[in-house]
Design an enzyme around this catalytic site. Structure first.
Site, mmCIF file in Angstrom:
data_model
loop_
_atom_site.group_PDB
_atom_site.id
_atom_site.type_symbol
_atom_site.label_atom_id
_atom_site.label_comp_id
_atom_site.label_asym_id
_atom_site.label_seq_id
_atom_site.Cartn_x
_atom_site.Cartn_y
_atom_site.Cartn_z
ATOM 1 N N GLY A 175 -4.228 -4.597 -4.394
ATOM 2 C CA GLY A 175 -5.294 -3.722 -4.858
ATOM 3 C C GLY A 175 -4.807 -2.311 -5.004
ATOM 4 O O GLY A 175 -4.195 -1.767 -4.091
ATOM 5 N N HIS A 176 -5.009 -1.738 -6.173
ATOM 6 C CA HIS A 176 -4.780 -0.306 -6.256
ATOM 7 C C HIS A 176 -5.810 0.366 -7.139
ATOM 8 O O HIS A 176 -6.337 -0.224 -8.070
ATOM 9 C CB HIS A 176 -3.331 0.036 -6.616
ATOM 10 C CG HIS A 176 -2.889 -0.422 -7.953
ATOM 11 N ND1 HIS A 176 -2.062 -1.496 -8.127
ATOM 12 C CD2 HIS A 176 -3.141 0.076 -9.164
ATOM 13 C CE1 HIS A 176 -1.839 -1.653 -9.411
ATOM 14 N NE2 HIS A 176 -2.476 -0.713 -10.069
ATOM 15 N N ASP A 233 0.803 -1.219 0.000
ATOM 16 C CA ASP A 233 0.000 0.000 0.000
ATOM 17 C C ASP A 233 0.840 1.275 0.000
ATOM 18 O O ASP A 233 0.472 2.284 0.594
ATOM 19 C CB ASP A 233 -0.960 0.020 1.209
ATOM 20 C CG ASP A 233 -1.798 -1.234 1.262
ATOM 21 O OD1 ASP A 233 -2.248 -1.665 0.193
ATOM 22 O OD2 ASP A 233 -1.995 -1.778 2.354
ATOM 23 N N LYS A 254 1.923 2.169 -5.146
ATOM 24 C CA LYS A 254 2.603 1.691 -6.359
ATOM 25 C C LYS A 254 1.804 2.090 -7.601
ATOM 26 O O LYS A 254 2.364 2.425 -8.636
ATOM 27 C CB LYS A 254 2.754 0.154 -6.304
ATOM 28 C CG LYS A 254 3.670 -0.325 -5.190
ATOM 29 C CD LYS A 254 3.781 -1.840 -5.150
ATOM 30 C CE LYS A 254 2.592 -2.556 -4.581
ATOM 31 N NZ LYS A 254 2.349 -2.372 -3.137
ATOM 32 N N GLN A 294 2.103 -6.366 -3.453
ATOM 33 C CA GLN A 294 2.619 -6.522 -2.085
ATOM 34 C C GLN A 294 3.953 -5.775 -1.924
ATOM 35 O O GLN A 294 4.156 -4.791 -2.615
ATOM 36 C CB GLN A 294 2.759 -8.010 -1.707
ATOM 37 C CG GLN A 294 1.435 -8.700 -1.453
ATOM 38 C CD GLN A 294 0.719 -9.118 -2.709
ATOM 39 O OE1 GLN A 294 1.299 -9.726 -3.584
ATOM 40 N NE2 GLN A 294 -0.548 -8.803 -2.811
HETATM 41 P P1 IMO Z 1 -0.765 -4.246 -2.271
HETATM 42 O O1 IMO Z 1 -0.383 -4.797 -3.603
HETATM 43 C C1 IMO Z 1 -0.965 -4.663 2.051
HETATM 44 C C2 IMO Z 1 -0.917 -8.716 3.761
HETATM 45 C C3 IMO Z 1 -2.206 -9.124 4.443
HETATM 46 C C4 IMO Z 1 -1.673 -10.076 5.500
HETATM 47 C C5 IMO Z 1 -0.536 -10.779 4.776
HETATM 48 C C6 IMO Z 1 -0.910 -12.130 4.205
HETATM 49 O O2 IMO Z 1 -2.086 -3.562 -2.213
HETATM 50 O O3 IMO Z 1 0.339 -3.445 -1.678
HETATM 51 P P2 IMO Z 1 -2.369 -12.882 2.124
HETATM 52 O O4 IMO Z 1 -3.831 -12.695 1.844
HETATM 53 O O5 IMO Z 1 -1.465 -12.327 1.092
HETATM 54 O O6 IMO Z 1 -2.043 -14.322 2.474
HETATM 55 O O7 IMO Z 1 -2.118 -12.050 3.491
HETATM 56 O O8 IMO Z 1 -0.139 -9.910 3.724
HETATM 57 N N1 IMO Z 1 -1.076 -8.238 2.371
HETATM 58 C C7 IMO Z 1 -1.061 -6.943 1.999
HETATM 59 N N2 IMO Z 1 -0.970 -5.820 2.735
HETATM 60 N N3 IMO Z 1 -1.028 -4.562 0.717
HETATM 61 C C8 IMO Z 1 -1.069 -5.672 -0.052
HETATM 62 O O9 IMO Z 1 -0.979 -5.614 -1.397
HETATM 63 C C9 IMO Z 1 -1.135 -6.940 0.589
HETATM 64 N N4 IMO Z 1 -1.223 -8.206 0.162
HETATM 65 C C10 IMO Z 1 -1.170 -8.985 1.256
HETATM 66 O O10 IMO Z 1 -2.847 -8.020 5.022
HETATM 67 O O11 IMO Z 1 -1.125 -9.360 6.580
HETATM 68 MG MG MG Z 2 -3.253 -3.209 -0.553
#
Ligand code: IMO
Ligand code: MG
Length: 429
Positions: free
Chosen positions: A41-42, A14, A17, A222
């Site tokens: 998600g963005h 988050d 990106k 992520q």
């Molecule tokens: P973007 O691309 C923030 C976190 C989840 C959880 C951990 C594992 O938007 O930056 P999962 O469902 O992947 O097995 O969860 O990773 N998490 C994220 N946190 N932004 C994301 O993606 C995330 N994708 C997974 O909150 O702590």
């Molecule tokens: Mg996210």
């Protein structure tokens, strides 16, 4: 031969990106996703229309840009089709989408398994997004996973039957409701027919495009500290969102990589559980959350917030080979009276500048802060770095000095164009 420029998250996700991808994407022929799934998600706003992307590279919004979902991505076809339909309903052309034959597929039993495992973790919950990401990657590595190409193979029925039967045995042990093979089979055959036109060998395609000198931007999902190897295990996602994952998740090789953009915010945030040294679990964190609108795009959860952690940032630079930083939300920290910057961890009476992924060590660490003046006023109209207020310049220069990498993009407001992107700082180039 052209190179692949990569956009990666430097912290816990988050970082914004999407905004950087959006900017770079307009200059790219190809937008590529290589890791993760719809846990990412963005959102992007174009012409007053808001688009939320979970799986499709957002570069698809640019006319003519080829959007590739690589083999390292785990695909929930239901979500993917919803995204395609949503784009079509807004008049966007989706014919430029390509999906790897080798990407693994998320099935309903993965989602059920994700929820079931979380429930059973009791107080040790990871806080997953409950999208079935972890269980799908588990099957990939257990070698019972089902890939996109299998949907079109004679073996699909048997593969699915075996998987459903094995999962139902586990659900039984946990007193969970079984899933129905017939229902899933029927549903996924429909998805297969819908998606067929987009499926191809994306690795061969990517190398052909590189030979044709096409500019490729890889959209990371992520982030570094959520990496299964380099993050704060077990509070991580189940893939490698770091640079290695981009290679294995697409089939490009190490020589194909050009710029590596590390995206960060001028403060920090984290969703889900796990250690977080610079967290401000208090009114400061609450204020940052409100000022920065820190609520999940995927799960709507309020994000944990705190100050920027340079110890962690330096680690992200090291692990990924970041060549330039992109900093969002400078305007947000500028609304605080005082801004703190973590330049070391204090642990067992010692000051430490090396990041650790050891949970106990992280929980034992307290941040050592340098303090900066805030109150930048409104900087959203500034487009030249030298026009930034002195307080803001001091803050970003200290960050660059600490990590030894230039900040080439600076977000000065929420809008698409509210960004300084001159790459003025040439000291390290
Ligand atoms: P973007 O691309 C923030 C976190 C989840 C959880 C951990 C594992 O938007 O930056 P999962 O469902 O992947 O097995 O969860 O990773 N998490 C994220 N946190 N932004 C994301 O993606 C995330 N994708 C997974 O909150 O702590
Ligand atoms: Mg996210």
């Amino acid at each position: 031969m052209s190179k692949v420029d990569v956009v990666l998250g430097s912290f816990y996700g988050d970082e914004g990106k999407g905004k950087i991808i959006d900017y770079l994407g307009t200059k790219a022929d190809v937008a590529l996703r290589a890791t993760g799934g719809n846990n990412a998600g963005h959102s992007i706003e174009v012409d007053n229309e808001k688009y939320v992307f979970h799986l499709i590279p957002s570069g698809i919004l640019n006319k003519g840009t080829l959007a590739i979902i690589g083999n390292g991505v785990v695909i929930d076809p239901k979500v993917l089709i919803e995204e395609i339909e949503n784009l079509k309903s807004k008049g966007k052309d989706v014919s430029n989408l390509r999906i790897s034959t080798k990407a693994h597929i998320i099935f309903p039993y993965h989602i059920e398994m994700d929820k079931m495992l979380e429930e059973n973790r009791g107080s040790k919950k990871i806080g997953t997004t409950a999208r079935g990401i972890g269980p799908c990657y588990c099957d990939k590595y257990e070698r019972c996973g089902i890939r996109i190409e299998d949907l079109y193979s004679k073996k699909f029925k048997e593969l699915l039957k075996t998987n459903v039967s094995n999962k139902n045995k586990i659900f039984k042990i946990y007193n969970y409701k079984p899933v129905s093979f017939e229902d899933i089979y029927k549903e996924y055959l429909e998805y297969a027919a819908y998606l067929k036109e987009y499926v191809c060998d994306t690795t061969i395609l990517i190398h052909d495009l590189l030979k044709q000198d096409k500019k490729i931007i890889c959209e990371g999902a992520q982030a570094t500290l959520l990496d299964i190897d380099f993050g704060s295990y077990p509070y991580v996602t189940s893939s490698n969102p770091t640079i290695g994952g981009i290679i294995t998740g697409s089939g490009i090789n190490a020589h194909d990589i050009g710029e590596v953009y590390g995206v960060m915010k001028a403060y920090s945030s984290r969703v889900g559980a796990g250690p977080y040294v610079t967290e401000e679990d208090n009114s400061v964190g609450d204020l940052i959350r409100e000022l920065g609108h820190e609520y999940g795009a995927t799960t709507k959860r309020p994000r944990r917030c705190g100050y920027l952690d340079l110890v962690a940032l330096k680690y992200a630079v090291l692990v990924n080979g970041i060549t330039a930083l992109c900093m969002n939300h400078l305007d947000t920290v500028g609304k605080l009276d005082k801004i703190k910057l973590c330049t070391a961890y204090k642990r067992d009476g010692r000051e430490i500048q090396e990041f650790t992924t050891n949970e106990e060590e992280l929980l034992n660490s307290t941040p050592v802060y340098e303090e900066f003046e805030g109150n930048f006023n409104d900087i959203s109209n500034i487009r030249k770095r030298e026009d930034l207020p002195k307080n803001a310049l001091k803050y970003i220069e200290r960050i660059e000095e600490y990590v030894g990498i230039p900040i080439k993009f600076i977000g000065v407001g929420a809008g698409r164009d509210e960004m300084i992107c001159e790459g003025l700082y040439e000291k390290n180039n």
